[in-house]
Scaffold this motif. Structure first.
Motif, PDB file in Angstrom:
ATOM      1  N   GLU A 290       1.723  14.389  -8.991  1.00  0.00           N
ATOM      2  CA  GLU A 290       2.677  15.458  -9.247  1.00  0.00           C
ATOM      3  C   GLU A 290       2.855  15.689 -10.756  1.00  0.00           C
ATOM      4  N   ILE A 291       2.877  14.580 -11.523  1.00  0.00           N
ATOM      5  CA  ILE A 291       3.015  14.698 -12.977  1.00  0.00           C
ATOM      6  C   ILE A 291       1.807  15.427 -13.571  1.00  0.00           C
ATOM      7  N   ALA A 292       0.596  14.995 -13.132  1.00  0.00           N
ATOM      8  CA  ALA A 292      -0.628  15.633 -13.631  1.00  0.00           C
ATOM      9  C   ALA A 292      -0.664  17.112 -13.269  1.00  0.00           C
ATOM     10  N   LYS A 293      -0.205  17.423 -12.073  1.00  0.00           N
ATOM     11  CA  LYS A 293      -0.191  18.818 -11.634  1.00  0.00           C
ATOM     12  C   LYS A 293       0.766  19.635 -12.487  1.00  0.00           C
TER      13      LYS A 293
ATOM     14  N   ASN B   1       0.831  -1.217   0.000  1.00  0.00           N
ATOM     15  CA  ASN B   1       0.000   0.000   0.000  1.00  0.00           C
ATOM     16  C   ASN B   1       0.860   1.260   0.000  1.00  0.00           C
ATOM     17  N   GLN B   2       1.966   1.203   0.719  1.00  0.00           N
ATOM     18  CA  GLN B   2       2.865   2.347   0.760  1.00  0.00           C
ATOM     19  C   GLN B   2       3.467   2.601  -0.619  1.00  0.00           C
ATOM     20  N   LYS B   3       3.861   1.527  -1.297  1.00  0.00           N
ATOM     21  CA  LYS B   3       4.414   1.673  -2.641  1.00  0.00           C
ATOM     22  C   LYS B   3       3.354   2.214  -3.605  1.00  0.00           C
ATOM     23  N   LYS B   4       2.121   1.726  -3.453  1.00  0.00           N
ATOM     24  CA  LYS B   4       1.032   2.200  -4.310  1.00  0.00           C
ATOM     25  C   LYS B   4       0.772   3.683  -4.063  1.00  0.00           C
ATOM     26  N   LEU B   5       0.793   4.073  -2.782  1.00  0.00           N
ATOM     27  CA  LEU B   5       0.576   5.480  -2.442  1.00  0.00           C
ATOM     28  C   LEU B   5       1.679   6.352  -3.025  1.00  0.00           C
ATOM     29  N   GLU B   6       2.926   5.877  -2.944  1.00  0.00           N
ATOM     30  CA  GLU B   6       4.036   6.643  -3.503  1.00  0.00           C
ATOM     31  C   GLU B   6       3.878   6.811  -5.013  1.00  0.00           C
ATOM     32  N   ALA B   7       3.423   5.723  -5.694  1.00  0.00           N
ATOM     33  CA  ALA B   7       3.215   5.804  -7.144  1.00  0.00           C
ATOM     34  C   ALA B   7       2.112   6.800  -7.490  1.00  0.00           C
ATOM     35  N   MET B   8       1.025   6.781  -6.699  1.00  0.00           N
ATOM     36  CA  MET B   8      -0.075   7.714  -6.929  1.00  0.00           C
ATOM     37  C   MET B   8       0.373   9.159  -6.697  1.00  0.00           C
TER      38      MET B   8
END
Length: 279
Positions: free
Chosen positions: A211-214, A199-206
């Motif tokens: 950040e990319i979308a922003k 879940n932590q890795k998934k959160l980091e990816a999100m």
């Protein structure tokens, strides 16, 4: 038979035996504690050769160096009320050489004998207090994070053990370090840890995607702002007089082509058409 050849070796052996019965040696880093007629001397015997009286006094060698206590197969309960499946800890401690005589008298039954023959001062006492320190410090942490804080846990156990030993015997013991050799949680906890890591890795990816979308949105806003400002500048320069001038120039070019079949009527002008009937 030469009797002298027999008596000389026997005499040497008896002399050596007599010397061994009244003398001994203490290893470097250790001290000797003399007991005479049941009374423990308060003066430690330093490293080297010492003498004793057979049947009257004995000398026991105690370690003044670091001693390791291996605590294995511990099953302490964590802060979240979940027990560890297995925990192994190594504690290193030593007793100050100048305090070992008093220590051996106070905790006479608490010392343990090492495989090399010397005694480890107050070993049983330190073992029990160290075990309790492990359980108390584990109880302050959640089971899901213990495996990531092994070094901090070792330092906490070391500090706790030192504090407990100093309560009754200040300045006598020195706890060198505590090393967490192994920590094994319950299988269900292991599964929870793996899920938490996923879940932590998934959160980091999100977060990266956000950040990319922003950044992409910021780029589009910047581009739109640039276009709007450009249009605003262009619109500001298109005055009525300028537009009329441009229209006049266009009509002039059109007239120069000599096209008489086309009539151009400027916008906003009322013109009565003239029709040639040929009469």
């Amino acid at each position: 038979m030469d009797v002298r050849k027999i008596l000389v070796p026997v005499g040497v052996a008896l002399a050596a035996g007599a010397l061994m019965s009244i003398a001994g040696t203490i290893q470097t880093g250790n001290v000797g504690i003399r007991t005479t007629l049941g009374v423990i001397s308060t003066d430690e015997i330093g490293p080297g050769v010492y003498f004793k009286w057979p049947f009257i006094s004995t000398v026991h060698e105690f370690s003044g160096k670091d001693i390791v206590i291996d605590l294995s197969d511990l099953t302490p309960k964590a802060k979240d009320n979940l027990s560890l499946r297995d925990m192994d800890v190594s504690i290193y401690y030593r007793a100050n050489a100048s305090s070992i005589a008093e220590l051996s008298a106070r905790y006479a039954s608490q010392s343990a004998r090492h495989d090399d023959g010397y005694l480890m001062p107050a070993y049983e006492l330190v073992w029990r207090i160290a075990r309790n320190a492990c359980y108390e410090e584990i109880a302050k942490l959640d089971s899901l994070v213990i495996h990531t804080q092994r070094e901090q846990l070792g330092q906490a156990i070391e500090k706790k053990l030192q504090e407990e030993l100093d309560k009754n015997d200040p300045g006598v013991f020195v706890v060198s370090r505590a090393v967490i050799r192994s920590v094994q949680t319950d299988p269900s906890i292991e599964q929870s840890i793996q899920q938490a890591v996923a879940n932590q890795k998934k959160l980091e990816a999100m977060q990266v995607q956000t950040e990319i979308a922003k950044k992409e949105a910021d780029i589009k806003v910047t581009e739109a702002r640039g276009i709007a400002e450009s249009n605003q500048i262009i619109a500001g320069s298109l005055t009525r007089e300028y537009l009329q001038h441009e229209a006049n120039m266009a009509l002039l070019k059109f007239a120069e082509k000599g096209n008489s079949n086309t009539i151009v009527v400027p916008s906003g002008m009322t013109v009565t058409p003239l029709i040639n009937t040929g009469k």
